[in-house]
Scaffold this motif. Structure first.
Motif, PDB file in Angstrom:
ATOM      1  N   LYS A 140     -54.430  42.244  82.469  1.00 46.63           N
ATOM      2  CA  LYS A 140     -54.502  43.645  81.713  1.00 46.63           C
ATOM      3  C   LYS A 140     -55.673  44.673  82.596  1.00 46.63           C
ATOM      4  N   GLU A 141     -56.479  44.206  82.919  1.00 47.78           N
ATOM      5  CA  GLU A 141     -57.391  44.886  83.639  1.00 47.78           C
ATOM      6  C   GLU A 141     -57.248  44.859  85.265  1.00 47.78           C
ATOM      7  N   SER A 142     -56.267  45.321  85.533  1.00 49.21           N
ATOM      8  CA  SER A 142     -55.561  45.123  87.012  1.00 49.21           C
ATOM      9  C   SER A 142     -56.442  45.504  88.142  1.00 49.21           C
ATOM     10  N   LYS A 143     -57.673  46.314  87.725  1.00 51.49           N
ATOM     11  CA  LYS A 143     -58.587  46.880  89.031  1.00 51.49           C
ATOM     12  C   LYS A 143     -59.838  46.164  88.868  1.00 51.49           C
ATOM     13  N   GLN A 144     -59.954  45.091  87.960  1.00 50.53           N
ATOM     14  CA  GLN A 144     -61.414  44.205  87.900  1.00 50.53           C
ATOM     15  C   GLN A 144     -61.116  42.892  88.839  1.00 50.53           C
ATOM     16  N   TRP A 145     -61.986  42.890  89.688  1.00 49.42           N
ATOM     17  CA  TRP A 145     -62.106  41.511  90.355  1.00 49.42           C
ATOM     18  C   TRP A 145     -62.698  40.183  89.603  1.00 49.42           C
ATOM     19  N   LEU A 146     -63.511  40.573  88.683  1.00 50.64           N
ATOM     20  CA  LEU A 146     -64.439  39.557  87.919  1.00 50.64           C
ATOM     21  C   LEU A 146     -63.448  38.713  87.166  1.00 50.64           C
ATOM     22  N   PRO A 147     -62.483  38.999  86.465  1.00 53.02           N
ATOM     23  CA  PRO A 147     -61.705  38.169  85.602  1.00 53.02           C
ATOM     24  C   PRO A 147     -61.086  37.058  86.450  1.00 53.02           C
ATOM     25  N   TYR A 148     -60.560  37.353  87.745  1.00 59.47           N
ATOM     26  CA  TYR A 148     -60.122  36.434  88.639  1.00 59.47           C
ATOM     27  C   TYR A 148     -61.087  35.495  89.178  1.00 59.47           C
ATOM     28  N   TYR A 149     -62.249  35.996  89.435  1.00 58.32           N
ATOM     29  CA  TYR A 149     -63.480  35.398  90.065  1.00 58.32           C
ATOM     30  C   TYR A 149     -63.770  34.216  88.747  1.00 58.32           C
ATOM     31  N   TYR A 150     -63.884  34.756  87.831  1.00 56.55           N
ATOM     32  CA  TYR A 150     -64.140  33.448  86.879  1.00 56.55           C
ATOM     33  C   TYR A 150     -63.079  32.602  86.319  1.00 56.55           C
ATOM     34  N   ALA A 151     -61.760  33.121  86.598  1.00 57.17           N
ATOM     35  CA  ALA A 151     -60.699  32.125  86.401  1.00 57.17           C
ATOM     36  C   ALA A 151     -60.725  30.790  87.526  1.00 57.17           C
ATOM     37  N   ALA A 152     -61.027  31.560  88.835  1.00 61.01           N
ATOM     38  CA  ALA A 152     -61.291  30.718  89.893  1.00 61.01           C
ATOM     39  C   ALA A 152     -62.495  29.566  89.808  1.00 61.01           C
ATOM     40  N   PHE A 153     -63.704  30.262  89.208  1.00 60.99           N
ATOM     41  CA  PHE A 153     -64.803  29.580  88.839  1.00 60.99           C
ATOM     42  C   PHE A 153     -64.691  28.303  88.117  1.00 60.99           C
ATOM     43  N   SER A 154     -63.974  28.803  86.881  1.00 61.19           N
ATOM     44  CA  SER A 154     -63.639  27.759  85.776  1.00 61.19           C
ATOM     45  C   SER A 154     -62.691  26.811  86.419  1.00 61.19           C
ATOM     46  N   THR A 155     -61.758  27.198  87.248  1.00 62.38           N
ATOM     47  CA  THR A 155     -60.838  26.020  87.780  1.00 62.38           C
ATOM     48  C   THR A 155     -61.950  25.091  88.565  1.00 62.38           C
ATOM     49  N   ILE A 156     -62.453  25.670  89.525  1.00 66.77           N
ATOM     50  CA  ILE A 156     -63.493  24.802  90.280  1.00 66.77           C
ATOM     51  C   ILE A 156     -64.548  23.869  89.611  1.00 66.77           C
ATOM     52  N   GLN A 157     -64.930  24.512  88.513  1.00 65.45           N
ATOM     53  CA  GLN A 157     -65.716  23.635  87.892  1.00 65.45           C
ATOM     54  C   GLN A 157     -65.037  22.393  87.167  1.00 65.45           C
ATOM     55  N   LYS A 158     -63.756  22.519  86.633  1.00 66.60           N
ATOM     56  CA  LYS A 158     -62.963  21.609  86.194  1.00 66.60           C
ATOM     57  C   LYS A 158     -62.800  20.590  87.295  1.00 66.60           C
ATOM     58  N   GLY A 159     -62.666  21.060  88.643  1.00 64.37           N
ATOM     59  CA  GLY A 159     -62.470  20.093  89.587  1.00 64.37           C
ATOM     60  C   GLY A 159     -63.732  19.232  89.843  1.00 64.37           C
ATOM     61  N   ARG A 160     -64.861  19.977  89.612  1.00 67.90           N
ATOM     62  CA  ARG A 160     -66.032  19.331  90.052  1.00 67.90           C
ATOM     63  C   ARG A 160     -66.208  18.013  88.802  1.00 67.90           C
ATOM     64  N   LEU A 161     -65.869  18.476  87.456  1.00 65.92           N
ATOM     65  CA  LEU A 161     -65.866  17.416  86.404  1.00 65.92           C
ATOM     66  C   LEU A 161     -64.949  16.367  86.936  1.00 65.92           C
ATOM     67  N   PRO A 205     -62.492  18.976  81.150  1.00 57.56           N
ATOM     68  CA  PRO A 205     -61.557  19.841  82.014  1.00 57.56           C
ATOM     69  C   PRO A 205     -60.495  20.559  81.315  1.00 57.56           C
ATOM     70  N   ASP A 206     -59.898  20.140  80.108  1.00 57.07           N
ATOM     71  CA  ASP A 206     -58.991  21.045  79.533  1.00 57.07           C
ATOM     72  C   ASP A 206     -59.490  22.407  78.907  1.00 57.07           C
ATOM     73  N   ASP A 207     -60.762  22.312  78.608  1.00 53.25           N
ATOM     74  CA  ASP A 207     -61.450  23.696  78.175  1.00 53.25           C
ATOM     75  C   ASP A 207     -61.597  24.739  79.200  1.00 53.25           C
ATOM     76  N   MET A 219     -64.096  15.407  89.856  1.00 59.60           N
ATOM     77  CA  MET A 219     -64.578  14.593  91.001  1.00 59.60           C
ATOM     78  C   MET A 219     -65.768  13.548  90.423  1.00 59.60           C
ATOM     79  N   ARG A 220     -66.600  14.024  89.612  1.00 59.21           N
ATOM     80  CA  ARG A 220     -67.535  13.188  88.994  1.00 59.21           C
ATOM     81  C   ARG A 220     -67.101  12.012  88.272  1.00 59.21           C
ATOM     82  N   ALA A 221     -65.705  12.132  87.667  1.00 55.30           N
ATOM     83  CA  ALA A 221     -65.042  11.052  86.849  1.00 55.30           C
ATOM     84  C   ALA A 221     -64.192  10.302  87.909  1.00 55.30           C
TER      85      ALA A 221
END
Length: 215
Positions: free
Chosen positions: A56-77, A40-42, A79-81
């Motif tokens: 930094k890349e203010s017109k790119q949606w993918l960095p925020y997509y992956y920030a959200a996805f990483s956070t959701i993956q943390k949540g899924r871990l 989760p910390d990673d 949840m399993r715990a």
């Protein structure tokens, strides 16, 4: 004068290409860590990294997509715990990133997939009392994702998960879930992502469930 204009144009193109390749390189490096991270910390650190890239890349949606996805993956871990009390805060953090990605790329199937996953985290805090709110919201987001891109295999992976883990008395079925995982694998075989940085996760999970069902 004409030569000076041409030289300036070539310099501009070269600087732009270098900047783009630097962005591609750092994104590729960070994305490669998303599906292999199991702490989760990673995942928090990864989300912060993607958030900084997005700033930094203010017109790119993918960095925020992956920030959200990483956070959701943390949540899924979590949840399993069985750390269910932490899921609301994690989903709220994911929603913050999702909103930024959605603003930059509206009506994007991949972003609605994340909206579904975040709503599901909120539901899992107390499924019995929250299904009618967050469970329904999750299904609405998934339906919208499918409307925008019916061939997106990540939609089928989430449908397979829901079907597999839902008890039969509530409409679930491990057998039907496995069939949906098989369908997802088939979709992964033909689905073409728009760029190398676009979301391409989910196949390993489908393969895992199919390997377990074969034992």
């Amino acid at each position: 004068m004409k030569n000076l204009i041409l030289i300036a144009a070539f310099i501009f193109i070269g600087v732009k290409s270098f900047a783009q390749s630097a962005y591609d390189k750092i994104m590729t490096d960070k994305i490669s860590k998303v599906e292999t991270t199991m702490n989760p910390d990673d995942f928090t650190a990864l989300a912060n990294d993607f958030d900084r890239i997005g700033t930094k890349e203010s017109k790119q949606w993918l960095p925020y997509y992956y920030a959200a996805f990483s956070t959701i993956q943390k949540g899924r871990l979590l949840m399993r715990a069985n750390k269910l009390s932490e899921l609301d805060a994690v989903a709220a953090e994911a929603d913050k990133y999702i909103a930024k990605a959605d603003e930059l790329s509206p009506n994007n199937s991949e972003i609605y997939v994340l909206k579904k996953m975040s709503a599901s985290l909120k539901m899992m805090v107390d499924p019995m009392s929250r299904f009618m709110t967050y469970g329904q919201e999750a299904q609405q987001h998934l339906a919208k994702a499918k409307e925008l891109d019916a061939n997106n295999p990540r939609i089928t992976v989430l449908e397979a998960e829901d079907t597999y883990f839902t008890p039969e008395q509530f409409g679930g079925s491990k057998t039907k879930g496995i069939e949906l995982f098989k369908q997802a694998i088939s979709q992964f075989g033909t689905y073409k992502i728009k760029t190398p940085l676009d979301p391409n996760w989910g196949k390993m999970e489908a393969e895992y469930f199919l390997s377990q069902s074969a034992k």
